[in-house]
Motif scaffolding. Structure first.
Motif, PDB file in Angstrom:
ATOM      1  N   VAL A   9       0.868  -1.176   0.000  1.00  0.00           N
ATOM      2  CA  VAL A   9       0.000   0.000   0.000  1.00  0.00           C
ATOM      3  C   VAL A   9       0.902   1.222   0.000  1.00  0.00           C
ATOM      4  O   VAL A   9       1.896   1.269   0.737  1.00  0.00           O
ATOM      5  N   GLY A  10       0.567   2.207  -0.823  1.00  0.00           N
ATOM      6  CA  GLY A  10       1.439   3.374  -0.884  1.00  0.00           C
ATOM      7  C   GLY A  10       0.783   4.557  -1.563  1.00  0.00           C
ATOM      8  O   GLY A  10      -0.411   4.539  -1.887  1.00  0.00           O
ATOM      9  N   ILE A  11       1.583   5.599  -1.756  1.00  0.00           N
ATOM     10  CA  ILE A  11       1.115   6.809  -2.420  1.00  0.00           C
ATOM     11  C   ILE A  11       1.954   7.043  -3.676  1.00  0.00           C
ATOM     12  O   ILE A  11       3.108   6.619  -3.761  1.00  0.00           O
ATOM     13  N   GLY A  12       1.364   7.705  -4.649  1.00  0.00           N
ATOM     14  CA  GLY A  12       2.061   8.012  -5.889  1.00  0.00           C
ATOM     15  C   GLY A  12       1.862   9.459  -6.283  1.00  0.00           C
ATOM     16  O   GLY A  12       0.825  10.060  -5.978  1.00  0.00           O
ATOM     17  N   VAL A  13       2.860  10.020  -6.924  1.00  0.00           N
ATOM     18  CA  VAL A  13       2.772  11.382  -7.451  1.00  0.00           C
ATOM     19  C   VAL A  13       3.205  11.353  -8.912  1.00  0.00           C
ATOM     20  O   VAL A  13       4.052  10.553  -9.310  1.00  0.00           O
ATOM     21  N   ALA A  14       2.602  12.220  -9.700  1.00  0.00           N
ATOM     22  CA  ALA A  14       2.907  12.248 -11.125  1.00  0.00           C
ATOM     23  C   ALA A  14       2.711  13.652 -11.664  1.00  0.00           C
ATOM     24  O   ALA A  14       2.018  14.484 -11.059  1.00  0.00           O
ATOM     25  N   CYS A  15       3.329  13.913 -12.803  1.00  0.00           N
ATOM     26  CA  CYS A  15       3.118  15.172 -13.509  1.00  0.00           C
ATOM     27  C   CYS A  15       3.126  14.862 -15.007  1.00  0.00           C
ATOM     28  O   CYS A  15       4.176  14.513 -15.564  1.00  0.00           O
ATOM     29  N   PHE A  16       1.961  14.959 -15.617  1.00  0.00           N
ATOM     30  CA  PHE A  16       1.820  14.616 -17.026  1.00  0.00           C
ATOM     31  C   PHE A  16       1.666  15.875 -17.876  1.00  0.00           C
ATOM     32  O   PHE A  16       1.166  16.895 -17.423  1.00  0.00           O
ATOM     33  N   GLY A  17       2.090  15.760 -19.102  1.00  0.00           N
ATOM     34  CA  GLY A  17       1.869  16.787 -20.095  1.00  0.00           C
ATOM     35  C   GLY A  17       1.162  16.172 -21.280  1.00  0.00           C
ATOM     36  O   GLY A  17       1.390  14.999 -21.606  1.00  0.00           O
ATOM     37  N   GLY A  18       0.278  16.927 -21.908  1.00  0.00           N
ATOM     38  CA  GLY A  18      -0.441  16.344 -23.028  1.00  0.00           C
ATOM     39  C   GLY A  18      -1.198  17.362 -23.850  1.00  0.00           C
ATOM     40  O   GLY A  18      -1.058  18.575 -23.670  1.00  0.00           O
ATOM     41  N   TYR A  19      -2.028  16.847 -24.746  1.00  0.00           N
ATOM     42  CA  TYR A  19      -2.815  17.702 -25.633  1.00  0.00           C
ATOM     43  C   TYR A  19      -4.235  17.145 -25.712  1.00  0.00           C
ATOM     44  O   TYR A  19      -4.434  15.926 -25.766  1.00  0.00           O
ATOM     45  N   ARG A  20      -5.215  18.057 -25.695  1.00  0.00           N
ATOM     46  CA  ARG A  20      -6.623  17.663 -25.799  1.00  0.00           C
ATOM     47  C   ARG A  20      -7.154  18.032 -27.174  1.00  0.00           C
ATOM     48  O   ARG A  20      -7.093  19.183 -27.601  1.00  0.00           O
ATOM     49  N   PHE A  21      -7.725  17.033 -27.870  1.00  0.00           N
ATOM     50  CA  PHE A  21      -8.291  17.227 -29.198  1.00  0.00           C
ATOM     51  C   PHE A  21      -9.813  17.271 -29.099  1.00  0.00           C
ATOM     52  O   PHE A  21     -10.430  16.260 -28.746  1.00  0.00           O
ATOM     53  N   PRO A  22     -10.457  18.425 -29.368  1.00  0.00           N
ATOM     54  CA  PRO A  22     -11.918  18.478 -29.367  1.00  0.00           C
ATOM     55  C   PRO A  22     -12.491  17.650 -30.511  1.00  0.00           C
ATOM     56  O   PRO A  22     -12.009  17.707 -31.644  1.00  0.00           O
ATOM     57  N   ILE A  23     -13.525  16.855 -30.210  1.00  0.00           N
ATOM     58  CA  ILE A  23     -14.208  16.048 -31.220  1.00  0.00           C
ATOM     59  C   ILE A  23     -15.707  16.246 -31.007  1.00  0.00           C
ATOM     60  O   ILE A  23     -16.334  15.518 -30.221  1.00  0.00           O
ATOM     61  N   ALA A  24     -16.280  17.245 -31.681  1.00  0.00           N
ATOM     62  CA  ALA A  24     -17.696  17.594 -31.477  1.00  0.00           C
ATOM     63  C   ALA A  24     -17.931  17.862 -29.994  1.00  0.00           C
ATOM     64  O   ALA A  24     -17.273  18.701 -29.402  1.00  0.00           O
ATOM     65  N   LYS A  25     -18.860  17.114 -29.378  1.00  0.00           N
ATOM     66  CA  LYS A  25     -19.127  17.296 -27.952  1.00  0.00           C
ATOM     67  C   LYS A  25     -18.174  16.470 -27.077  1.00  0.00           C
ATOM     68  O   LYS A  25     -18.224  16.561 -25.854  1.00  0.00           O
ATOM     69  N   LEU A  26     -17.334  15.669 -27.710  1.00  0.00           N
ATOM     70  CA  LEU A  26     -16.361  14.857 -26.984  1.00  0.00           C
ATOM     71  C   LEU A  26     -14.981  15.478 -27.117  1.00  0.00           C
ATOM     72  O   LEU A  26     -14.792  16.466 -27.830  1.00  0.00           O
ATOM     73  N   SER A  27     -14.018  14.890 -26.437  1.00  0.00           N
ATOM     74  CA  SER A  27     -12.618  15.302 -26.604  1.00  0.00           C
ATOM     75  C   SER A  27     -11.714  14.136 -26.237  1.00  0.00           C
ATOM     76  O   SER A  27     -12.093  13.254 -25.458  1.00  0.00           O
ATOM     77  N   LEU A  28     -10.520  14.156 -26.802  1.00  0.00           N
ATOM     78  CA  LEU A  28      -9.551  13.080 -26.593  1.00  0.00           C
ATOM     79  C   LEU A  28      -8.266  13.659 -26.024  1.00  0.00           C
ATOM     80  O   LEU A  28      -7.698  14.597 -26.587  1.00  0.00           O
ATOM     81  N   ASP A  29      -7.806  13.102 -24.890  1.00  0.00           N
ATOM     82  CA  ASP A  29      -6.537  13.498 -24.282  1.00  0.00           C
ATOM     83  C   ASP A  29      -5.443  12.497 -24.640  1.00  0.00           C
ATOM     84  O   ASP A  29      -5.661  11.280 -24.560  1.00  0.00           O
ATOM     85  N   VAL A  30      -4.297  13.016 -25.023  1.00  0.00           N
ATOM     86  CA  VAL A  30      -3.098  12.203 -25.219  1.00  0.00           C
ATOM     87  C   VAL A  30      -2.032  12.775 -24.292  1.00  0.00           C
ATOM     88  O   VAL A  30      -1.739  13.975 -24.349  1.00  0.00           O
ATOM     89  N   LEU A  31      -1.472  11.934 -23.416  1.00  0.00           N
ATOM     90  CA  LEU A  31      -0.549  12.457 -22.408  1.00  0.00           C
ATOM     91  C   LEU A  31       0.633  11.528 -22.167  1.00  0.00           C
ATOM     92  O   LEU A  31       0.600  10.347 -22.526  1.00  0.00           O
ATOM     93  N   THR A  32       1.662  12.076 -21.527  1.00  0.00           N
ATOM     94  CA  THR A  32       2.829  11.294 -21.142  1.00  0.00           C
ATOM     95  C   THR A  32       3.529  12.007 -19.990  1.00  0.00           C
ATOM     96  O   THR A  32       3.344  13.217 -19.792  1.00  0.00           O
ATOM     97  N   GLY A  33       4.313  11.240 -19.223  1.00  0.00           N
ATOM     98  CA  GLY A  33       5.029  11.850 -18.115  1.00  0.00           C
ATOM     99  C   GLY A  33       5.424  10.831 -17.063  1.00  0.00           C
ATOM    100  O   GLY A  33       5.057   9.649 -17.132  1.00  0.00           O
ATOM    101  N   PRO A  34       6.190  11.260 -16.045  1.00  0.00           N
ATOM    102  CA  PRO A  34       6.701  10.347 -15.014  1.00  0.00           C
ATOM    103  C   PRO A  34       5.693  10.115 -13.890  1.00  0.00           C
ATOM    104  O   PRO A  34       4.905  10.993 -13.534  1.00  0.00           O
ATOM    105  N   TYR A  35       5.747   8.905 -13.340  1.00  0.00           N
ATOM    106  CA  TYR A  35       4.946   8.526 -12.172  1.00  0.00           C
ATOM    107  C   TYR A  35       5.887   7.904 -11.145  1.00  0.00           C
ATOM    108  O   TYR A  35       6.665   7.000 -11.482  1.00  0.00           O
TER     109      TYR A  35
END
Length: 231
Positions: A127-153
């Protein structure tokens, strides 16, 4: 008649131009709705693609890398320009690891010691805790959107214990995990369905000093599937 017909055509074209102008004006507003800063909370299931090999794990302790677990997390998404965002995250996790790899209890190759009365009695958990910081881009798709991200955990265990043949052992293995994540997320209304793949970045020495040589272990090839709510 021609004048009337031409007037009707011009009137129809004017309507089309007005409709097109309204549609173009609403596109930036829709994008801005997709690109709002905000907090999120979520839960996900995790498992490693590294499978435990009983004989091999007795020699090099790789069974610890075969695990499945669950994570609850909170994050904040901040947009920098247009769809580009950063997302710091804090998580609390539980993992059930492969078993056993107790150095004191590892029998010689070819010999198997009996387990407890049931598989539940012999186990390795963390059992433990995790921290992360991701960077990414959000693509709007009509009323939806898609996130693509990467980064360390980075994860650190606050409780790690193993039970083997009614005996309890604590903090035998690496308590920290550093992984690099590649993920996608589909945003529907205020919900996000996500999937990610983590690659291990640490190769640490395992606690196997009773064996012939020190060995290495790391958590890697971790698949996660989750659902989160966006405020």
């Amino acid at each position: 008649n021609r004048i009337i017909a031409n007037y009707k055509k011009l009137h129809a074209m004017k309507k089309l131009l007005v409709i097109a102008a309204i549609a173009l004006a609403t596109l930036p507003m829709a994008a801005q709705d997709h690109w709002r800063n905000g907090f999120s909370v979520g839960a996900e299931g995790n498992f490693s693609l590294l499978k435990d090999d009983a004989v091999k794990s007795q020699l090099n302790g790789e069974s610890f890398n075969d695990f499945k677990g669950s994570t609850i997390s909170g994050s904040y998404t901040a947009f920098l320009v247009k769809g580009l965002f950063v997302r710091p995250q804090v998580a609390f996790y539980y993992e059930a690891h492969g078993h056993p790899q107790i150095p004191e209890a590892i029998p010689p190759v070819g010999i198997t010691f009996p387990k407890g009365p049931s598989d539940k009695d012999d186990h390795t958990t963390e059992v433990g805790i995790g921290v992360a910081c991701f960077g990414g881009y959000r693509f709007p798709i009509a009323k939806l959107s898609l996130d693509v991200l990467t980064g360390p955990y980075y994860g650190i265990a606050i409780n790690q214990h193993e039970t083997f043949q009614t005996r309890h052992y604590f903090d035998l293995y690496n308590k920290s995990s550093l992984r690099w994540r590649f993920g996608v997320g589909l945003n529907v209304w205020k919900l996000t369905v996500s999937a990610s793949f983590d690659v291990g970045m640490l190769q640490q020495k395992a606690y196997n000093d009773t064996l012939w040589e020190w060995t290495e272990e790391k958590e890697s090839n971790v698949v996660s599937v989750g659902l989160s709510y966006n405020f």
